[in-house]
Design a protein around this motif. Sequence first.
Motif, PDB file in Angstrom:
ATOM      1  N   VAL A 225       0.865  -1.174   0.000  1.00  0.00           N
ATOM      2  CA  VAL A 225       0.000   0.000   0.000  1.00  0.00           C
ATOM      3  C   VAL A 225       0.904   1.227   0.000  1.00  0.00           C
ATOM      4  O   VAL A 225       1.737   1.398   0.891  1.00  0.00           O
ATOM      5  N   ASP A 226       0.748   2.048  -1.034  1.00  0.00           N
ATOM      6  CA  ASP A 226       1.554   3.269  -1.167  1.00  0.00           C
ATOM      7  C   ASP A 226       0.878   4.471  -0.517  1.00  0.00           C
ATOM      8  O   ASP A 226       1.543   5.360   0.000  1.00  0.00           O
ATOM      9  N   ALA A 227      -0.469   4.491  -0.584  1.00  0.00           N
ATOM     10  CA  ALA A 227      -1.231   5.605  -0.014  1.00  0.00           C
ATOM     11  C   ALA A 227      -2.578   5.068   0.446  1.00  0.00           C
ATOM     12  O   ALA A 227      -3.118   4.128  -0.142  1.00  0.00           O
ATOM     13  N   THR A 228      -3.103   5.676   1.512  1.00  0.00           N
ATOM     14  CA  THR A 228      -4.381   5.221   2.059  1.00  0.00           C
ATOM     15  C   THR A 228      -5.089   6.345   2.796  1.00  0.00           C
ATOM     16  O   THR A 228      -4.462   7.327   3.211  1.00  0.00           O
ATOM     17  N   SER A 229      -6.381   6.148   2.990  1.00  0.00           N
ATOM     18  CA  SER A 229      -7.162   7.042   3.840  1.00  0.00           C
ATOM     19  C   SER A 229      -7.305   6.460   5.248  1.00  0.00           C
ATOM     20  O   SER A 229      -7.875   7.103   6.127  1.00  0.00           O
TER      21      SER A 229
END
Length: 158
Positions: free
Chosen positions: A91-95
Amino acid sequence: MLRRLRHEELGFVESAPIRLVFTREIAAPPDAVFTALAEDVTGWTDWFSAVTRAEPVEGASPGRRILLRGGVRFEESVLAADRPERYAYRVDATSAPGLRALVEEWRLTPAGTGTRMRWTFAADGPALFRVLLRAARPALGRSFRDAVTALDRKLAKG
């Protein structure tokens, strides 16, 4: 808004501060399972009930965009797609709040005419996040069990 996570590689699956590992055997053969995991990205919504949208991302670094029930979003990079035994992504980016790093690995091994699936959820975050994730282990385990059971049913139908 998405937050960038720490960039981790495959070795994180073994070295992460939190490693949740789940296994289950299903009747579908490894090659069919690999295809469902790695190649039919949009099909994840058919069998993994937590996933409400899944889109492949093409380019120099293949990946996926995932939306979970509740609105949590992930932008992921594929780290390994070794047919038919391993599919892994970072996962590179998440909320999702609290998460600092996440790598997931699916290992597939023959089990008679079926497949033994092993899902490793390797994560890092602050102390409170670690406590909460460990407490969520039973729920993640149920989610995994239900998902691979639904995948097996889907693959049996053809």
